[in-house]
Every structure is written in C-alpha cells, then in structure tokens.
Design an enzyme around this catalytic site. Structure first.
Site, PDB file in Angstrom:
ATOM      1  CG  HIS A  50      -2.002  -1.080   1.081  1.00  0.00           C
ATOM      2  ND1 HIS A  50      -2.999  -1.264   2.005  1.00  0.00           N
ATOM      3  CD2 HIS A  50      -2.221  -2.021   0.121  1.00  0.00           C
ATOM      4  CE1 HIS A  50      -3.786  -2.251   1.625  1.00  0.00           C
ATOM      5  NE2 HIS A  50      -3.332  -2.728   0.483  1.00  0.00           N
ATOM      6  CD  GLU A  52      -1.622   3.687   3.719  1.00  0.00           C
ATOM      7  OE1 GLU A  52      -1.359   3.059   2.650  1.00  0.00           O
ATOM      8  OE2 GLU A  52      -2.737   3.649   4.261  1.00  0.00           O
ATOM      9  CB  ALA A 154     -18.295   9.182 -31.247  1.00  0.00           C
ATOM     10  CB  SER A 168     -21.044   5.466 -36.979  1.00  0.00           C
ATOM     11  OG  SER A 168     -20.312   4.238 -36.865  1.00  0.00           O
ATOM     12  CD1 TRP A 170     -13.058   6.203 -39.388  1.00  0.00           C
ATOM     13  CD2 TRP A 170     -13.798   5.779 -37.299  1.00  0.00           C
ATOM     14  NE1 TRP A 170     -12.668   4.921 -39.055  1.00  0.00           N
ATOM     15  CE2 TRP A 170     -13.131   4.639 -37.769  1.00  0.00           C
ATOM     16  CE3 TRP A 170     -14.333   5.745 -36.007  1.00  0.00           C
ATOM     17  CZ2 TRP A 170     -12.979   3.476 -37.011  1.00  0.00           C
ATOM     18  CZ3 TRP A 170     -14.201   4.596 -35.280  1.00  0.00           C
ATOM     19  CH2 TRP A 170     -13.521   3.473 -35.766  1.00  0.00           C
ATOM     20  NE  ARG A 184     -12.245   1.135 -27.151  1.00  0.00           N
ATOM     21  CZ  ARG A 184     -12.333   0.691 -28.409  1.00  0.00           C
ATOM     22  NH1 ARG A 184     -11.297   0.037 -28.959  1.00  0.00           N
ATOM     23  NH2 ARG A 184     -13.416   0.913 -29.116  1.00  0.00           N
ATOM     24  CG  LEU A 204     -15.294  -3.661 -28.658  1.00  0.00           C
ATOM     25  CD1 LEU A 204     -16.410  -4.435 -27.953  1.00  0.00           C
ATOM     26  CD2 LEU A 204     -15.633  -2.181 -28.789  1.00  0.00           C
ATOM     27  N   GLY A 291     -24.373   0.592 -28.581  1.00  0.00           N
ATOM     28  CA  GLY A 291     -24.890   1.766 -29.284  1.00  0.00           C
ATOM     29  C   GLY A 291     -26.019   2.473 -28.537  1.00  0.00           C
TER      30      GLY A 291
HETATM   31  N1  LIG Z   1     -17.898   5.847 -35.138  1.00  0.00           N
HETATM   32  C1  LIG Z   1     -17.163   6.270 -34.058  1.00  0.00           C
HETATM   33  C2  LIG Z   1     -17.075   5.466 -32.919  1.00  0.00           C
HETATM   34  N2  LIG Z   1     -17.713   4.252 -32.937  1.00  0.00           N
HETATM   35  C3  LIG Z   1     -17.749   3.477 -31.868  1.00  0.00           C
HETATM   36  C4  LIG Z   1     -18.218   2.064 -32.049  1.00  0.00           C
HETATM   37  O1  LIG Z   1     -19.426   2.103 -32.803  1.00  0.00           O
HETATM   38  C5  LIG Z   1     -17.184   1.257 -32.852  1.00  0.00           C
HETATM   39  O2  LIG Z   1     -17.728   0.002 -33.135  1.00  0.00           O
HETATM   40  C6  LIG Z   1     -15.953   0.962 -32.007  1.00  0.00           C
HETATM   41  O3  LIG Z   1     -15.393   2.119 -31.477  1.00  0.00           O
HETATM   42  C7  LIG Z   1     -14.917   0.303 -32.905  1.00  0.00           C
HETATM   43  O4  LIG Z   1     -13.959  -0.220 -32.019  1.00  0.00           O
HETATM   44  P1  LIG Z   1     -12.539  -0.740 -32.597  1.00  0.00           P
HETATM   45  O5  LIG Z   1     -12.865  -1.787 -33.641  1.00  0.00           O
HETATM   46  O6  LIG Z   1     -11.830  -1.279 -31.407  1.00  0.00           O
HETATM   47  O7  LIG Z   1     -11.876   0.463 -33.208  1.00  0.00           O
HETATM   48  N3  LIG Z   1     -16.382   5.884 -31.848  1.00  0.00           N
HETATM   49  C8  LIG Z   1     -15.717   7.087 -31.865  1.00  0.00           C
HETATM   50  O8  LIG Z   1     -15.093   7.473 -30.887  1.00  0.00           O
HETATM   51  N4  LIG Z   1     -15.793   7.901 -32.962  1.00  0.00           N
HETATM   52  C9  LIG Z   1     -16.477   7.527 -34.068  1.00  0.00           C
HETATM   53  O9  LIG Z   1     -16.513   8.276 -35.034  1.00  0.00           O
HETATM   54 ZN   LIG Z   2      -3.148  -0.308   3.793  1.00  0.00          ZN
END
Ligand SMILES: Nc1c(/N=C/[C@@H](O)[C@H](O)[C@H](O)COP(=O)(O)O)[nH]c(=O)[nH]c1=O
Ligand SMILES: [Zn+2]
Length: 358
Positions: A50, A52, A154, A168, A170, A184, A204, A291
């Site tokens: 720890h 301390e 996002a 989406s 990007w 993450r 992810l 999502g």
């Molecule tokens: N579309 C977007 C995101 N989209 C986020 C999720 O929908 C994606 O599936 C996920 O981040 C993909 O994870 P990876 O495969 O590990 O890269 N997230 C962002 O921050 N900006 C975006 O424009």
């Molecule tokens: Zn302790």
C-alpha cells in the site's frame, strides 16, 4: 508547503496508478519531517504494498517523529498485505493526516480509532472532496456492489451516433479516438450491444502507441446473435463475455477459450443482473461504448454514472442518438447531468459529465 500542499501531492501520487489498482482504490502517501519530504508512495496494483508502506520504507528510521499524509484512511485489516496501521504504529510516526474515510462499512473509522488509541494525532477530511472524487469508482463499487459505469459516445453536432442507415465511420477525429483508447486502457471492462457487433464488427481493444491494457469485452446479446466470425470471438486478444437470455447459450463458442457465455434468467432485471455478475468478477470500472439502445437502457435504468461525449462539428440529419427515450414530453422531465469539463481534441470537443447519484 502547508498541510493541503502535502495532501495534494499525495493525491497526485495516487492518480499515477489510475486504471491499474482495481479492485483496490487509488491511494497516495507522503511522509514529512521538519518541512522535508522524506518518503512518498503510490499503491500501484492490488496485492502489492500500500502507499503508506512505500512512503514509510523510503523514510526508514527517519519516520520516527514524522508526519504522514495519506489520501485514504489506513487499512486496519490484513488483506493481501499487512495492515498499514501496524506499519504506522511501529514506524514512530507522530501525526497522520487523512483525506477520505474508508467507505467499506467493515473498516470505516477502525483505522483512525486504532491510531488515536495509540496516541497518534489524526486529522481527517483534509482535501476530502478531491480525494473522494478521485475514488468515486471504488466507493461506488464497494457501496453498490456494481461496477462504476461510464458511457462513451461519439456524436455529430446534431446529436447523432450514426446516419439513419447506421453509418458512423468516422464521426470523430483520430485524436478523439486516441483519447477513447486511453479510456479503454484505464477500464476493467468494455461493453457493447450485439447491434454494434453486427454493424461495426469492433475489436474493442486498446491500441495506444505504447500498446495498453485490453479491457474485458462484454457483449449484451439477448438472443445470441453474435456470429463466430466476429472479431471479438476470433482475435483471442482479450476475454469476451456474452450475456444472453438463451438458456442453451453455454455451449456456443466452446471452441474459443477466451469466450464465455452467461445465461441470465428471464425473470430478473437483465442489466442489473449483468452488473452484479461483473462486480462478482471483481470488475470495478465498466466503459459502455453503445450503441444508442444500450446507452438508452443504462440511462433509463439509472445505472450510468458518468459520460464522455465526443462531438464532431458535423451535421448528419436523422439518425440514432445517445438517449432514445420516447416518454419525455417536457424539458422539465429531462435527465440532468453535471458537466465536469469540456476539452478540445482536434476539431472535436469532449464533454465529461456526471449523472446524478442514486
Ligand atoms: N464511429 C465512431 C465510434 N464508434 C464506436 C463504435 O461504434 C465502434 O464500433 C468501435 O469504437 C470500434 O472499435 P474498434 O474496432 O476497437 O476500433 N467511436 C468514436 O469514438 N468515434 C467515431 O466516429
Ligand atoms: Zn493499507
């Protein structure tokens, strides 16, 4: 330097281990004698010394008659390591300054009583607010037996997470997405719904320049639609746990050692049960990447604690948003959050906010 300065240094030391102490708290300690800092410490990882103990070891015999500043009440119970109160008593420390009390009902106040009964002067609540905030996830985990849940989304300026046909890529910039990977890296687990798996086939994983720790991947998939071809199944890059309502789900993915399927009985609240089981696995912090249906259900169930919303200066018209609730008819019925800070990443802004407690 005054008392607050030493405690703020201890808080900075505690935060150095952000994301790596789970399921333990962040703790920092500073030992001071005659205005000299003679020892410092950070709790680095569960099962290791720890804060301390690090500070007292660095101070050595010079700790006799010194002051100790520690950001969380010293532990009085022997866990994976000896009790810090014992180490403090045998080191000859004269005064102890504490920021946060221990939230664990079994421990709360015991360390302070032990020190005071031994004649040590103990001052509490020094920089308490900042210290409590730094351990908000740990306190939530201990008191609620659930992971601390942070939503990450996002969105475009008109609040859309994707176009109406689900595109989406990007929305936000490289620098925003780099910041997401630091989130993450500091979370024990990351959660998405099966629609995100089907739409985006995400990894992810944490992909920072220096690598980073991959969180455990959690998939909400009530009807077990995750395909075997999905990256989170195939890549063997991290543990993946799929939560389903299907009672026969256990046999699925049996060829993939890092994939587990947990069936949730239909009569219990699905999300609450998932969170309880994650807490039982020692998962203290959970990053929910969506999502929109998943975000909506966490907010509706009051199971979201914090939000990182990345907004890009784009307008995309109709599409899914962060909160798809259909029941509010007046602004007065809004969910209100408290903004912590707003930062800019390239063209994007990142809004960091807290949901109301309870
Ligand atoms: N579309 C977007 C995101 N989209 C986020 C999720 O929908 C994606 O599936 C996920 O981040 C993909 O994870 P990876 O495969 O590990 O890269 N997230 C962002 O921050 N900006 C975006 O424009
Ligand atoms: Zn302790």
């Amino acid at each position: 330097m005054d008392h607050d300065d030493y405690m703020k240094l201890a808080l900075d030391l505690a935060k150095l281990a952000d994301g790596q102490t789970s399921p333990n708290p962040l703790v920092g300690a500073v030992c001071v004698k005659n205005g000299q800092i003679i020892g410092t410490g950070t709790h680095m990882q569960a099962g290791t010394p720890h804060a301390e103990v690090h500070a007292l070891n660095m101070a050595g015999l010079n700790a006799d008659g010194a002051d100790l500043y520690v950001t969380l009440e010293p532990c009085a119970h022997v866990g994976k390591t000896p009790a810090c109160t014992e180490a403090i008593l045998s080191s000859g420390i004269r005064r102890v300054f504490i920021a946060s009390n221990d939230p664990n009902p079994a421990v709360n106040g015991k360390g302070i009583r032990l020190l005071r009964d031994a004649g040590i002067e103990v001052t509490t609540d020094l920089c308490k607010e900042e210290a409590d905030f730094s351990n908000r996830a740990f306190f939530h985990f201990i008191q609620q037996q659930k992971p601390y849940v942070t939503l990450k989304a996002a969105a475009t300026l008109d609040g859309r997470l994707a176009t109406q046909n689900g595109n989406s890529k990007w929305i936000t910039s490289e620098s925003s997405r780099h910041d997401v990977h630091t989130l993450r890296h500091t979370h024990d687990a990351i959660l998405v719904g099966v629609n995100t798996i089907l739409h985006d086939n995400p990894f992810l994983t944490t992909r920072l320049p220096h690598g980073g720790k991959n969180p455990i991947r959690i998939i909400l998939d009530r009807h077990l639609r995750t395909p075997e071809t999905a990256n989170v199944i195939q890549d063997q890059a991290a543990e993946t746990i799929i939560f389903t309502l299907e009672s026969d789900g256990m046999r699925a993915f049996s060829d993939f050692p890092l994939v587990q399927v947990e069936s949730i009985p239909r009569h219990v609240d699905f999300l609450n049960e998932v969170l309880s089981r994650l807490a039982n696995r020692g998962i203290m912090t959970l990053l929910v990447e969506g999502g929109s249906q998943v975000h909506t259900s966490f907010i509706q169930s009051r199971l979201a604690n914090e939000l990182y919303l990345y907004m890009a200066p784009k307008l995309v018209g109709n599409g899914p948003s962060l909160f798809m609730d259909q029941s509010r008819s007046s602004i007065a019925e809004s969910e209100s959050l408290r903004i912590i800070d707003v930062k800019q990443f390239g063209e994007d802004i990142r809004l960091h906010a807290l949901f109301p407690i309870g």
